[in-house]
Design a protein around this motif. Structure first.
Motif, short mmCIF file in Angstrom:
data_model
loop_
_atom_site.label_atom_id
_atom_site.label_comp_id
_atom_site.label_asym_id
_atom_site.label_seq_id
_atom_site.Cartn_x
_atom_site.Cartn_y
_atom_site.Cartn_z
N HIS A 329 0.85 -1.19 0.00
CA HIS A 329 0.00 0.00 0.00
C HIS A 329 0.89 1.24 0.00
CE1 HIS A 329 -2.85 -3.06 1.18
NE2 HIS A 329 -3.85 -2.21 0.98
N VAL A 330 0.71 2.10 -0.98
CA VAL A 330 1.54 3.28 -1.16
C VAL A 330 0.70 4.53 -0.92
CG1 VAL A 330 2.99 4.59 -2.74
CG2 VAL A 330 2.99 2.08 -2.84
N TYR A 331 1.05 5.30 0.10
CA TYR A 331 0.40 6.58 0.39
C TYR A 331 1.22 7.70 -0.26
CZ TYR A 331 -2.54 4.43 4.00
OH TYR A 331 -3.45 3.65 4.67
N LEU A 332 0.64 8.37 -1.23
CA LEU A 332 1.33 9.47 -1.89
C LEU A 332 0.98 10.80 -1.23
CD1 LEU A 332 0.84 8.52 -5.66
CD2 LEU A 332 2.85 8.12 -4.23
N ILE A 341 4.94 4.51 -10.89
CA ILE A 341 4.97 3.25 -10.13
C ILE A 341 5.07 2.11 -11.14
CG2 ILE A 341 3.75 1.77 -8.51
CD1 ILE A 341 2.40 4.26 -7.40
N ASN A 350 -2.02 -1.31 -3.86
CA ASN A 350 -2.96 -0.20 -3.84
C ASN A 350 -2.21 1.11 -3.67
OD1 ASN A 350 -5.87 -1.49 -3.63
ND2 ASN A 350 -4.55 -2.67 -2.25
N VAL A 351 -2.70 2.13 -4.35
CA VAL A 351 -2.15 3.47 -4.23
C VAL A 351 -3.21 4.36 -3.61
CG1 VAL A 351 -1.19 5.45 -5.44
CG2 VAL A 351 -0.65 3.13 -6.22
N GLU A 362 -8.44 5.38 -2.36
CA GLU A 362 -7.65 4.20 -2.69
C GLU A 362 -7.92 3.73 -4.12
OE1 GLU A 362 -6.71 -0.23 -0.81
OE2 GLU A 362 -8.11 1.14 0.16
N ILE A 365 -3.81 -1.24 -8.14
CA ILE A 365 -2.96 -1.39 -9.33
C ILE A 365 -3.36 -2.68 -10.03
CG2 ILE A 365 -0.60 -1.74 -10.16
CD1 ILE A 365 0.37 -0.03 -7.90
#
Length: 387
Positions: A329-332, A341, A350-351, A362, A365
């Motif tokens: 899980h990527v928090y931008l 990515i 998930n981004v 959310e 990908i």
């Protein structure tokens, strides 16, 4: 771009770290040499080279490699100005050396601006490289992954229900999703716990890794043998931060960072790591249930052979690579929405994009794709399976 050329591009990008490792090792050698020569009368010369030599890694910088090289050149000028001050009236050969050395980086900036302004440009019509180039080189000296550690207390249930898993993820998300307030829950690692500041820990770590390998055993006895316990490591080795074998450690903080430093996180589990400041790159290898919070990275963040990773960007990062990883899980941040990515052989990704002040939206990908023949070429697009 779809089709074979698009697949080739992503293969090259995901394996570039392996191809550039020999270059990275040589850069490290240059920097280590400078550290060994602190008493030299030419220390300012060596420092100018050491501080700017990471510019050779511009090929791994997406979007703005030219400004990256200029930043390295500026770091060199800080020391070359000292050289000029010491020698401009006594020895013109040193002045000539300064001008010659700095011209390397200015000419490189000119070349990048002319040919690769936004990063490496790959030929669409040139010859296709052999497939053998896309595997990890056989001589890459990567540390072998140790046996997986036993399940920690917080994850004692070997067959958790889906609701329990979601609750665990939500709890970790809540911990990461605090914005800058996350630092309030962290505490500094004392000097006694840092390998690079505690000679006793460093000597213990050396004895552990220098121990002679165990004799071969038959399958039945080796299956019952307990997994070898490695000592946790948090130390700065030259320009490389090593964070290894950390378990149940939620107060790990790296704050004495520099632009030329890289962070290598290996075989850590059930832990949280915060990296303050701006570093060159971050690599997470063979990690499990790890939360990472960092400010900014000028190169790339790589996640390899890992599981259940939570990643939060507070500042900017140009590229995130996810390879052979289950659950990421990527928090931008608002400043990192232009991040690229790249994923391969991974699932459950998930981004999370900021929405408002404290909320995130959310987006998964894609993991599955549909490929059809359109009459002239293959066209690939993400697909969803109903049910």
């Amino acid at each position: 771009r779809s089709g074979a050329s698009g697949s080739l591009f992503f293969s090259v990008l995901t394996e570039m770290a392996y191809l550039l490792r020999p270059l990275s090792d040589q850069i490290q050698e240059v920097q280590n040499f400078r550290e060994k020569k602190r008493g030299s009368s030419l220390f300012n010369h060596l420092s100018a080279v050491s501080e700017s030599i990471p510019a050779l890694g511009w090929v791994a910088v997406c979007q703005k490699p030219g400004p990256y090289v200029k930043e390295m050149n500026d770091a060199a000028i800080f020391y070359t100005n000292r050289v000029l001050k010491d020698y401009k009236d006594t020895d013109p050969s040193h002045v000539e050396w300064v001008n010659s050395y700095l011209s390397i980086w200015t000419e490189l900036q000119t070349y990048i601006k002319e040919h690769h302004t936004t990063g490496l440009i790959w030929s669409k019509t040139g010859p296709v490289a052999p497939l053998s180039l896309f595997g990890a080189p056989s001589d890459v000296t990567c540390p072998p992954p140790p046996p997986p550690p036993g399940p920690p207390p917080v994850f004692l249930d070997n067959n958790p229900k889906s609701d329990d898993t979601a609750a665990q993820h939500s709890a970790l998300f809540a911990q990461l999703n605090q914005g800058e307030a996350i630092t309030k829950g962290l505490k500094h690692v004392s000097d006694k716990q840092k390998t690079h500041k505690n000679p006793n820990l460093r000597s213990q770590w050396g004895r552990t890794h220098q121990a002679s390998p165990a004799k071969s055993q038959n399958p039945s006895s080796s299956a019952c043998a307990p997994a070898k316990k490695h000592s946790p490591v948090l130390e700065l080795e030259g320009k490389k931060w090593r964070v290894e074998h950390q378990e149940q450690s939620h107060d790990l903080v790296i704050e004495e960072t520099e632009l030329r430093q890289v962070v290598y996180v290996f075989s850590c589990s059930n832990s949280t790591l915060q990296i303050k400041g701006k570093v060159n790159s971050i690599i997470m290898d063979n990690c499990k249930k790890l939360g990472l919070v960092f400010d900014s990275v000028v190169g790339i963040v790589e996640i390899i052979n890992s599981r259940d990773i939570q990643l939060q960007v507070m500042g900017k990062v140009p590229t995130i690579s996810i390879n052979k990883t289950e659950g990421c899980h990527v928090y931008l941040s608002k400043d990192s929405l232009d991040c690229e990515i790249v994923s391969a052989k991974s699932s459950e990704m998930n981004v999370l994009v900021p929405e408002g002040e404290d909320d995130y939206r959310e987006f998964p990908i894609p993991e599955q794709f549909k490929t059809v023949w359109d009459g002239s070429s293959l066209v690939t697009e993400p697909t969803k399976i109903a049910g």
